[in-house]
Structure formats: C-alpha cells, structure tokens
Design a protein around this motif. Sequence first.
Motif, PDB file in Angstrom:
ATOM      1  N   GLY A   1     -14.335 -32.645 -57.696  1.00 58.09           N
ATOM      2  CA  GLY A   1     -14.208 -32.658 -59.144  1.00 58.09           C
ATOM      3  C   GLY A   1     -15.025 -31.540 -59.763  1.00 58.09           C
ATOM      4  O   GLY A   1     -15.359 -30.541 -59.119  1.00 58.09           O
ATOM      5  N   GLY A   2     -15.395 -31.702 -61.013  1.00 57.17           N
ATOM      6  CA  GLY A   2     -16.236 -30.726 -61.689  1.00 57.17           C
ATOM      7  C   GLY A   2     -15.573 -29.364 -61.814  1.00 57.17           C
ATOM      8  O   GLY A   2     -14.354 -29.224 -61.839  1.00 57.17           O
ATOM      9  N   ASP A   3     -16.408 -28.331 -61.893  1.00 58.50           N
ATOM     10  CA  ASP A   3     -15.914 -26.976 -62.112  1.00 58.50           C
ATOM     11  C   ASP A   3     -15.028 -26.502 -60.967  1.00 58.50           C
ATOM     12  O   ASP A   3     -13.945 -25.951 -61.194  1.00 58.50           O
ATOM     13  N   TYR A   4     -15.442 -26.730 -59.737  1.00 59.05           N
ATOM     14  CA  TYR A   4     -14.633 -26.307 -58.594  1.00 59.05           C
ATOM     15  C   TYR A   4     -13.302 -27.047 -58.571  1.00 59.05           C
ATOM     16  O   TYR A   4     -12.244 -26.454 -58.352  1.00 59.05           O
ATOM     17  N   GLY A   5     -13.351 -28.354 -58.804  1.00 60.63           N
ATOM     18  CA  GLY A   5     -12.126 -29.134 -58.792  1.00 60.63           C
ATOM     19  C   GLY A   5     -11.140 -28.674 -59.845  1.00 60.63           C
ATOM     20  O   GLY A   5      -9.940 -28.563 -59.588  1.00 60.63           O
ATOM     21  N   ASN A   6     -11.620 -28.383 -61.036  1.00 59.65           N
ATOM     22  CA  ASN A   6     -10.734 -27.936 -62.104  1.00 59.65           C
ATOM     23  C   ASN A   6     -10.091 -26.593 -61.772  1.00 59.65           C
ATOM     24  O   ASN A   6      -8.912 -26.363 -62.062  1.00 59.65           O
ATOM     25  N   ASN A   7     -10.830 -25.719 -61.134  1.00 61.46           N
ATOM     26  CA  ASN A   7     -10.341 -24.369 -60.860  1.00 61.46           C
ATOM     27  C   ASN A   7      -9.505 -24.259 -59.595  1.00 61.46           C
ATOM     28  O   ASN A   7      -8.664 -23.350 -59.491  1.00 61.46           O
ATOM     29  N   HIS A   8      -9.705 -25.140 -58.644  1.00 59.13           N
ATOM     30  CA  HIS A   8      -9.075 -24.965 -57.338  1.00 59.13           C
ATOM     31  C   HIS A   8      -8.352 -26.206 -56.817  1.00 59.13           C
ATOM     32  O   HIS A   8      -7.830 -26.177 -55.694  1.00 59.13           O
ATOM     33  N   SER A   9      -8.327 -27.280 -57.592  1.00 60.56           N
ATOM     34  CA  SER A   9      -7.734 -28.524 -57.120  1.00 60.56           C
ATOM     35  C   SER A   9      -6.925 -29.176 -58.233  1.00 60.56           C
ATOM     36  O   SER A   9      -6.987 -28.763 -59.393  1.00 60.56           O
ATOM     37  N   VAL A  10      -6.188 -30.215 -57.867  1.00 58.72           N
ATOM     38  CA  VAL A  10      -5.498 -31.033 -58.850  1.00 58.72           C
ATOM     39  C   VAL A  10      -5.909 -32.485 -58.661  1.00 58.72           C
ATOM     40  O   VAL A  10      -6.549 -32.841 -57.666  1.00 58.72           O
ATOM     41  N   SER A  11      -5.537 -33.306 -59.607  1.00 63.56           N
ATOM     42  CA  SER A  11      -5.916 -34.710 -59.600  1.00 63.56           C
ATOM     43  C   SER A  11      -4.721 -35.573 -59.219  1.00 63.56           C
ATOM     44  O   SER A  11      -3.601 -35.348 -59.693  1.00 63.56           O
ATOM     45  N   ILE A  12      -4.967 -36.597 -58.396  1.00 61.63           N
ATOM     46  CA  ILE A  12      -3.888 -37.525 -58.067  1.00 61.63           C
ATOM     47  C   ILE A  12      -3.436 -38.282 -59.305  1.00 61.63           C
ATOM     48  O   ILE A  12      -2.311 -38.804 -59.341  1.00 61.63           O
ATOM     49  N   TYR A  13      -4.279 -38.335 -60.328  1.00 63.66           N
ATOM     50  CA  TYR A  13      -3.928 -39.039 -61.555  1.00 63.66           C
ATOM     51  C   TYR A  13      -3.151 -38.129 -62.513  1.00 63.66           C
ATOM     52  O   TYR A  13      -1.997 -38.404 -62.843  1.00 63.66           O
ATOM     53  N   SER A  14      -3.770 -37.037 -62.967  1.00 65.39           N
ATOM     54  CA  SER A  14      -3.136 -36.213 -63.996  1.00 65.39           C
ATOM     55  C   SER A  14      -1.974 -35.397 -63.445  1.00 65.39           C
ATOM     56  O   SER A  14      -0.876 -35.390 -64.022  1.00 65.39           O
ATOM     57  N   GLU A  15      -2.166 -34.697 -62.330  1.00 67.03           N
ATOM     58  CA  GLU A  15      -1.050 -33.950 -61.758  1.00 67.03           C
ATOM     59  C   GLU A  15      -0.072 -34.883 -61.041  1.00 67.03           C
ATOM     60  O   GLU A  15       1.120 -34.602 -60.959  1.00 67.03           O
ATOM     61  N   GLY A  16      -0.566 -36.028 -60.553  1.00 65.64           N
ATOM     62  CA  GLY A  16       0.347 -37.044 -60.044  1.00 65.64           C
ATOM     63  C   GLY A  16       1.255 -37.571 -61.146  1.00 65.64           C
ATOM     64  O   GLY A  16       2.426 -37.888 -60.910  1.00 65.64           O
ATOM     65  N   PHE A  17       0.723 -37.674 -62.351  1.00 67.25           N
ATOM     66  CA  PHE A  17       1.529 -38.033 -63.523  1.00 67.25           C
ATOM     67  C   PHE A  17       2.662 -37.034 -63.711  1.00 67.25           C
ATOM     68  O   PHE A  17       3.831 -37.418 -63.894  1.00 67.25           O
ATOM     69  N   MET A  18       2.330 -35.731 -63.667  1.00 64.71           N
ATOM     70  CA  MET A  18       3.352 -34.703 -63.912  1.00 64.71           C
ATOM     71  C   MET A  18       4.394 -34.687 -62.796  1.00 64.71           C
ATOM     72  O   MET A  18       5.591 -34.519 -63.052  1.00 64.71           O
ATOM     73  N   ALA A  19       3.965 -34.871 -61.547  1.00 59.82           N
ATOM     74  CA  ALA A  19       4.920 -34.937 -60.442  1.00 59.82           C
ATOM     75  C   ALA A  19       5.828 -36.157 -60.581  1.00 59.82           C
ATOM     76  O   ALA A  19       7.019 -36.109 -60.244  1.00 59.82           O
TER      77      ALA A  19
ATOM     78  N   TYR B   1      -6.441 -42.493 -45.108  1.00 61.77           N
ATOM     79  CA  TYR B   1      -5.742 -41.289 -45.562  1.00 61.77           C
ATOM     80  C   TYR B   1      -4.276 -41.547 -45.891  1.00 61.77           C
ATOM     81  O   TYR B   1      -3.580 -42.275 -45.185  1.00 61.77           O
ATOM     82  N   SER B   2      -3.818 -40.906 -46.952  1.00 64.17           N
ATOM     83  CA  SER B   2      -2.410 -40.941 -47.338  1.00 64.17           C
ATOM     84  C   SER B   2      -2.106 -39.690 -48.147  1.00 64.17           C
ATOM     85  O   SER B   2      -2.951 -39.218 -48.912  1.00 64.17           O
ATOM     86  N   ARG B   3      -0.901 -39.163 -47.994  1.00 62.37           N
ATOM     87  CA  ARG B   3      -0.449 -38.030 -48.806  1.00 62.37           C
ATOM     88  C   ARG B   3       0.375 -38.508 -50.003  1.00 62.37           C
ATOM     89  O   ARG B   3       1.034 -37.712 -50.672  1.00 62.37           O
ATOM     90  N   LEU B   4       0.289 -39.805 -50.276  1.00 59.41           N
ATOM     91  CA  LEU B   4       1.085 -40.381 -51.356  1.00 59.41           C
ATOM     92  C   LEU B   4       0.242 -41.006 -52.467  1.00 59.41           C
ATOM     93  O   LEU B   4       0.776 -41.748 -53.302  1.00 59.41           O
ATOM     94  N   LEU B   5      -1.033 -40.717 -52.534  1.00 59.93           N
ATOM     95  CA  LEU B   5      -1.845 -41.260 -53.621  1.00 59.93           C
ATOM     96  C   LEU B   5      -1.384 -40.733 -54.976  1.00 59.93           C
ATOM     97  O   LEU B   5      -1.583 -41.383 -56.006  1.00 59.93           O
ATOM     98  N   TRP B   6      -0.770 -39.562 -55.007  1.00 61.11           N
ATOM     99  CA  TRP B   6      -0.238 -39.039 -56.271  1.00 61.11           C
ATOM    100  C   TRP B   6       0.797 -39.997 -56.846  1.00 61.11           C
ATOM    101  O   TRP B   6       0.889 -40.161 -58.073  1.00 61.11           O
TER     102      TRP B   6
END
Length: 587
Positions: free
Chosen positions: A368-386, A304-309
């Motif tokens: 991931g999938g529908d639930y992930g898109n609606n209720h979660s973010v990605s360490i890759y795409s939103e990590g990019f924005m952060a 576990y890590s909170r820094l994968l983003w």
Amino acid sequence: MLAWMLAICSLPGWAQVNYHIEITEPEHHLARITLTLPTSPAGEVVLQLPNWRTGRYQLLPMADGIRRFQAEDGEGRTLAWRKSDRASWTVSRSEPGALKIQYQVHANELGDRSRHIDDSHAYLNASGVLMYAEPWRDSEAVVSLSVPESWRSDSGLKRLGAHRFQAADYDVLVDSPIETGLHQHFEFHVDGRDYRVLFWGEGNYDAGKIVEDLKALAATGGRYFGREYPFESYLFIIHATDGVRGATEYRNSTVIQRPRWRFASREDHLSLMSTAAHELVHTWNVKAYRPRGLVPYDYQNDNYSRLLWFAEGGTSYLENFWLLQAGVMTHEEFLSRLAERIQRFMARPGVSEQSVAEASFDNWIARGGDYGNNHSVSIYSEGFMASWALDLWLTKGGSSLQALHQALYRQHALPESYGEADLRRLMQLLTGRSAESWWRQNVEAPLLLPIDAWLEQLGLSLVWPEAREWDPGWQLGEEGADLLTGVRRGSAAWEAGLTPGDRLVAIEGLRWQPGDWAARLGDPEPDQSVTVTLFRRERLITRELPWRVQPKGAPSLAPLASTTATQRAAFARWTGTPWPFDSEPGK
C-alpha cells in the motif's frame, strides 16, 4: 494421521470440543480460556491459534496475546508442553484420556476486529481467541461464557443458552464471532429470515433509520439471489468507536465499525449503508462460494488466490447497486459515487503496472502507501473496475452479472469451490462466447478500459469542472502539512525528483503554508516551473517543479443531452431501475 484419527474415534465422546471464556478483568482487556478435549491419544497434541483471520488477507501476530498457557490431563495432573512455532503449543502425554488447556488472552485489537474486551463489551473472533487441534477441527464445538451479570451475548452461532453457543465445527466457529456486553438490540424479519442488529457504543446514529434501511437492503439481497439463502438468520454488529473503522464479513453475520460521531450526516449514513451492503453481498460471494485457494482455509499460512479481485472488488461493485435498488440511495448519489471511483482509477499510476490477478495473489504482501499507489492496484478499487468490465461483457452477450453470481452459488457453494477456469466456463455458458480474450485483456493484463464508451452506451457522460487548480502531485502528512508522504508517479513532483520524507520549506522564496498557491503566485504559464525549497536528510535543497493544473473538484456523471431508447434500456438493465432522467430522446 490415519492411526491418530482411529485412536481418537475409538475413544468415547470424541466429537465435541468445549470452550469456556471467562471475562476476568475487562478493564484490562483480559480473559481466561479453558479448552477441553474429552479424548486424546497418548503422544503429542498440537494446539494452535490462527495466524490470520478470515476477511483480512494478511498474517497477524495474534498469538502474541496468549500468556499463562498450561495443560492438564483428566485427573488434573500437569502435562509437559513447549511452544513449537509462532502460534503452536505442543503438549506431551504418556497415556490417552481427557485433555484440558487453559490460557490467558489479552484482547485490545478493536481495529483488527480479531478481539476486544473492555468494561462495556467483548467482541470475540475465534481466530484471535480460541485455539484448535487439527484432528478435532471437524468436531462439534460448544462455547460458554462467564460475563458480568448485565451483559447480553449474541452470535451467528446456534444459541444453547443466554451465554452458550454451538458450532458444527471449528470453521463455523471462526466464521461466527461472539458479541457480548451492553447494547441496543433490534430485530426484523424479511422473506422468512430473522435479522438482528446490535449497537455498541455511544454515537450520533439514528438506530431506527439504520434498521429501516437494513430491512430494505435485506429484501434486495434476497431478490438478487432468487430468494435462495445460505442462512436462516443474520446478525449485524455495529460498533460506534473512537477512531477505528472498517468491517468484516462472516457466514451469517458482520461487524461494522465507525467513529462514533460519523453517523448523522447523509454522507456518513450512506457510507455506513454501503459497508453494510458490501458485507451482506459477502454472505453469498465469499462465504457461501469462494475461490479454490481459500477452500478449505489454512489458518497457519497464506491462502493464495488470483481471484480476490472478484471476491472483494466484485462485492464492492454490487454494494451500491443493491442500495439503489432498495431505495436507500438515489440515482444522483449512486452516480456521484461511481464518478469518484472513475476519478480514483484514472489518477492511480499503478493501473498500468499490475493486473488484478497479480494483485489478488500478492495481496498477502501488499504494501500500500506511496509504492502501492504508483506500482500496484487494489483488489477492491481496481477489482471494482474489472467487475464493471465483466458486467458489461456479460450483458453484451445476453446475460448478466447477476446470472453469474447465481450460477456460482448453485454450482460451487461450499464445500465446493471455483477456480479461474470455472469462472471462464460459466461466462461462456451464459453468453455463448469464449471468455479467453476478455480474460487476458482485463484480468491477466493491466486494465485499459474504454470508460467514455461504456458511459455513452448507458446514456451518460463524465463531466469535469471547468475551474482548474494547481496539481503538484504530492500527498502531505498531518504534521504541519509540510511532510511529503506520497509522490504520484508521472506528476510534476515526480519529475522534479521529490520523494516521501521531504519536508517543504518554501515555494518561490515564500514560506510554505498549505493553501491556494495559484492565488499567491499568480497564474504561471503551463511551460513554466516554480522553485521549491525543502529539507531532505536535514539538508536544505531546491528543485524546479513544473507548473501543472487539473480540474478543481470531482467529476460528475450526467445524462447525455439526447439519449436513445437503446441507451435508456441499457441503463435500466445495468442498474435494475428505470431510466430516471428527463433527457431529450434521440432520433
């Protein structure tokens, strides 16, 4: 444990573990593994296969590919053993001495990039092939292979022979896959480093062009880190495949997979090069320095890590900057890809639901999938924005993201690691400003980003197409293009109560067919709705769907009509390249 280690160290030859990999039936994806521990105390010895592989933060059932396990002592006598958990085999012995383990591996997980054997090659990631015993994890390991005569073997490991390699310990072994088989092979040299490129599989790739651009990329990566390298040589393994795609980073190598006919176009070439840049960035960010939760690796459990983003999204953020600076990608191509990132970010409902720190910790269970898109973010795409937000924050404080990465490499390289407090400390050290408020707003809380203001600072604006198209807010599967596989939260389909699994039948009484429904139905007023008929649980139902439109096509990033010297200088600092546009200077 101390008594165990003392017992091991008291026996001769304890420091080396030997593996032999025999490709027995490549057409059936089979290999025979022999593992020899030259010394072992009396009692129980636990052999284990990892439950995950580095670069993919999910548990995998890799032990399911193991069969015909057997154990012998140094005299060839059979030893008793039992399967003690999902990926552990416990061997019992009454006296000390050598221990030989043999087992069969089935390797047909090409898309998982854990192991794959066929009649033309073998890709062998140790985490999916080679067992370890924890007391010998730090011991030197030697791997030899028996392969068809025409095959050639390569790896980021130290070479001892044509098909023989050495690792300092099991952690190095896991981070250095072996590729053996029939390949095209290329070499080049940059800044005193040796690079090798292997192509496996037929495809429409231009190997010469790829190698040329990899050479430019390698030079850029070295400059970014002040020509301080964690490797002397580097291996690119490129697979031209049937459908599967992806990539994985290792300590001084990478494997990149693409469908065999997805290389030739400019878009496909840039996609390949972005992947190669991503994996090369990882050679520093993740492989040379990584978050504390991943040091040391725990091969049996979630890490576990909170820094994968930052580890993954921060790597995604840098990849196209490196290509731009290398001259592999044009400014127009760079900005087009950034515009696509912004569009996806703005369209993802989960952005308001989850922070990048939460996404990092939960990545091991992310659906991931529908639930992930609606209720979660990605360490890759939103990590990019952060990471973009972090980049601009550092620049405003008189520093840079590059300086932060260099500091992490110099101060927290393995076997050290860094935590959230270390990252904030470096941010403050580099800028003279406290990072606490920024961290709460951009890492601990869902991202709320002033993108238009950022772009204006850089002399840019986001331009949307004037044309509009119907936006129901659903995603359709491949089968007949009538099956809903996703419904975007807040969209017209969401408000109408549609859900994944619904199957479209008709709209306004007209049989459903994918196409331009605005042309078929006219142009309803914004406050109107259309009647949708669908099957749900085999029953025909109807719903009223609000009529909504969105810009037709992707946005673009363009220079402002008038820019100031400050804006142009900010763009140059941000990209590491001169301002490329002929816009009218501002007053």
